[in-house]
Design a protein around this motif. Structure first.
Motif, PDB file in Angstrom:
ATOM      1  N   ASP A  41       0.806  -1.221   0.000  1.00 19.02           N
ATOM      2  CA  ASP A  41       0.000   0.000   0.000  1.00 19.02           C
ATOM      3  C   ASP A  41       0.839   1.271   0.000  1.00 19.02           C
ATOM      4  O   ASP A  41       0.286   2.363   0.000  1.00 19.02           O
ATOM      5  CB  ASP A  41      -0.933   0.023   1.219  1.00 19.02           C
ATOM      6  CG  ASP A  41      -1.978  -1.081   1.139  1.00 19.02           C
ATOM      7  OD1 ASP A  41      -2.322  -1.492   0.012  1.00 19.02           O
ATOM      8  OD2 ASP A  41      -2.438  -1.534   2.195  1.00 19.02           O
ATOM      9  N   GLY A  42       2.158   1.145   0.022  1.00 18.21           N
ATOM     10  CA  GLY A  42       3.005   2.327   0.009  1.00 18.21           C
ATOM     11  C   GLY A  42       4.281   2.112   0.795  1.00 18.21           C
ATOM     12  O   GLY A  42       4.429   1.134   1.521  1.00 18.21           O
ATOM     13  N   GLU A  73       2.627   9.610  -0.812  1.00 18.64           N
ATOM     14  CA  GLU A  73       1.581  10.376  -1.493  1.00 18.64           C
ATOM     15  C   GLU A  73       1.471   9.885  -2.924  1.00 18.64           C
ATOM     16  O   GLU A  73       2.471   9.601  -3.583  1.00 18.64           O
ATOM     17  CB  GLU A  73       1.917  11.866  -1.456  1.00 18.64           C
ATOM     18  CG  GLU A  73       1.966  12.414  -0.047  1.00 18.64           C
ATOM     19  CD  GLU A  73       2.313  13.894   0.018  1.00 18.64           C
ATOM     20  OE1 GLU A  73       2.324  14.547  -1.052  1.00 18.64           O
ATOM     21  OE2 GLU A  73       2.569  14.380   1.114  1.00 18.64           O
ATOM     22  N   SER A  74       0.239   9.756  -3.398  1.00 15.47           N
ATOM     23  CA  SER A  74      -0.003   9.323  -4.764  1.00 15.47           C
ATOM     24  C   SER A  74      -1.286   9.964  -5.283  1.00 15.47           C
ATOM     25  O   SER A  74      -2.029  10.599  -4.535  1.00 15.47           O
ATOM     26  CB  SER A  74      -0.085   7.794  -4.837  1.00 15.47           C
ATOM     27  OG  SER A  74      -1.154   7.326  -4.043  1.00 15.47           O
ATOM     28  N   THR A  81      -3.980  11.222  -2.740  1.00 13.47           N
ATOM     29  CA  THR A  81      -4.132  10.450  -1.506  1.00 13.47           C
ATOM     30  C   THR A  81      -2.815  10.479  -0.740  1.00 13.47           C
ATOM     31  O   THR A  81      -1.743  10.656  -1.312  1.00 13.47           O
ATOM     32  CB  THR A  81      -4.516   8.985  -1.794  1.00 13.47           C
ATOM     33  OG1 THR A  81      -3.491   8.377  -2.570  1.00 13.47           O
ATOM     34  CG2 THR A  81      -5.854   8.900  -2.511  1.00 13.47           C
ATOM     35  N   LYS A  82      -2.921  10.287   0.553  1.00 16.88           N
ATOM     36  CA  LYS A  82      -1.757  10.304   1.431  1.00 16.88           C
ATOM     37  C   LYS A  82      -1.887   9.157   2.435  1.00 16.88           C
ATOM     38  O   LYS A  82      -2.941   8.977   3.049  1.00 16.88           O
ATOM     39  CB  LYS A  82      -1.686  11.644   2.165  1.00 16.88           C
ATOM     40  CG  LYS A  82      -0.504  11.817   3.066  1.00 16.88           C
ATOM     41  CD  LYS A  82      -0.548  13.220   3.667  1.00 16.88           C
ATOM     42  CE  LYS A  82       0.589  13.496   4.571  1.00 16.88           C
ATOM     43  NZ  LYS A  82       0.519  14.843   5.147  1.00 16.88           N
ATOM     44  N   VAL A  83      -0.824   8.394   2.598  1.00 16.71           N
ATOM     45  CA  VAL A  83      -0.775   7.308   3.582  1.00 16.71           C
ATOM     46  C   VAL A  83       0.357   7.643   4.540  1.00 16.71           C
ATOM     47  O   VAL A  83       1.465   7.972   4.117  1.00 16.71           O
ATOM     48  CB  VAL A  83      -0.531   5.947   2.909  1.00 16.71           C
ATOM     49  CG1 VAL A  83      -0.397   4.851   3.951  1.00 16.71           C
ATOM     50  CG2 VAL A  83      -1.639   5.617   1.919  1.00 16.71           C
ATOM     51  N   GLU A 163       1.686  -8.268   4.369  1.00 21.83           N
ATOM     52  CA  GLU A 163       3.030  -8.252   4.942  1.00 21.83           C
ATOM     53  C   GLU A 163       3.701  -6.923   4.634  1.00 21.83           C
ATOM     54  O   GLU A 163       3.446  -6.315   3.599  1.00 21.83           O
ATOM     55  CB  GLU A 163       3.868  -9.379   4.353  1.00 21.83           C
ATOM     56  CG  GLU A 163       3.340 -10.751   4.661  1.00 21.83           C
ATOM     57  CD  GLU A 163       4.117 -11.836   3.942  1.00 21.83           C
ATOM     58  OE1 GLU A 163       4.765 -11.545   2.912  1.00 21.83           O
ATOM     59  OE2 GLU A 163       4.083 -12.969   4.414  1.00 21.83           O
ATOM     60  N   VAL A 164       4.575  -6.505   5.522  1.00 19.15           N
ATOM     61  CA  VAL A 164       5.384  -5.311   5.327  1.00 19.15           C
ATOM     62  C   VAL A 164       6.814  -5.661   5.714  1.00 19.15           C
ATOM     63  O   VAL A 164       7.056  -6.234   6.777  1.00 19.15           O
ATOM     64  CB  VAL A 164       4.870  -4.130   6.186  1.00 19.15           C
ATOM     65  CG1 VAL A 164       5.823  -2.954   6.127  1.00 19.15           C
ATOM     66  CG2 VAL A 164       3.470  -3.723   5.758  1.00 19.15           C
TER      67      VAL A 164
END
Length: 175
Positions: A41-42, A73-74, A81-83, A163-164
């Protein structure tokens, strides 16, 4: 009498270093550094602090906490959007393999919690997840107290959270 008490107190101070060597906190350390979190997701960045102690030369415990400093940011269909990482906290059991007095390898296994915030204009969503964490790394000490540490840790989130992978570079200080 007063001189005897003062002499006994002074002599007992010589025993303090010996008692400290038997304490489980005699081999404690702290770290501060940067962690890169790479997920589907980023990619996020965080400042990470750890406190730990070696219970013996080959096993210890450590806790860590991270706070986000680099957001992802994307833009999707013209919507920005910002994560961002709100926080990440975990506790680990750590196994050490000393190679020399200055260099050691380690593996760690633990459990943690992470909170992520995603936002778009007019919308904000916060999610948290629990994870089983495992990883490996190495640390090198320049002297008896100061060193550097690099490690990789995978966060395997429960409830199909994915997973990260995290990569961390830290300053280490033994107490």
């Amino acid at each position: 009498m007063r001189n005897i008490l003062l002499a006994a107190t002074a002599i007992s101070l010589f025993a303090v270093p010996a008692m400290a060597q038997n304490s489980p906190f005699a081999n404690s350390y702290g770290t501060i550094g940067y962690t890169q979190l790479d997920g589907s997701d980023g990619d996020l960045g965080a400042i990470t602090g750890r406190l730990g102690t070696k219970l013996n030369p080959n096993f210890g415990l450590e806790g860590e906490v991270s706070f986000g400093v680099d957001d992802d940011e994307s833009s999707f269909a013209g919507v920005d959007t910002k994560v961002e990482l709100e926080y990440d906290a975990a506790a680990y059991g750590v196994a050490y393999l000393p190679i020399s007095d200055q260099f050691e390898l380690f593996g760690r296994l633990g459990y943690g919690t992470t909170e992520i915030k995603a936002s778009a204009p007019g919308v904000s969503l916060t999610e948290d997840g629990e994870s089983w964490n495992y990883g490996a790394g190495a640390q090198y000490f320049f002297d008896g107290q100061n060193g550097v540490r690099g490690d990789w840790t995978r966060r395997d989130f429960t409830d199909d959270g994915g997973e990260v992978d995290t990569y961390s570079l830290n300053y280490v200080r033994r107490f």
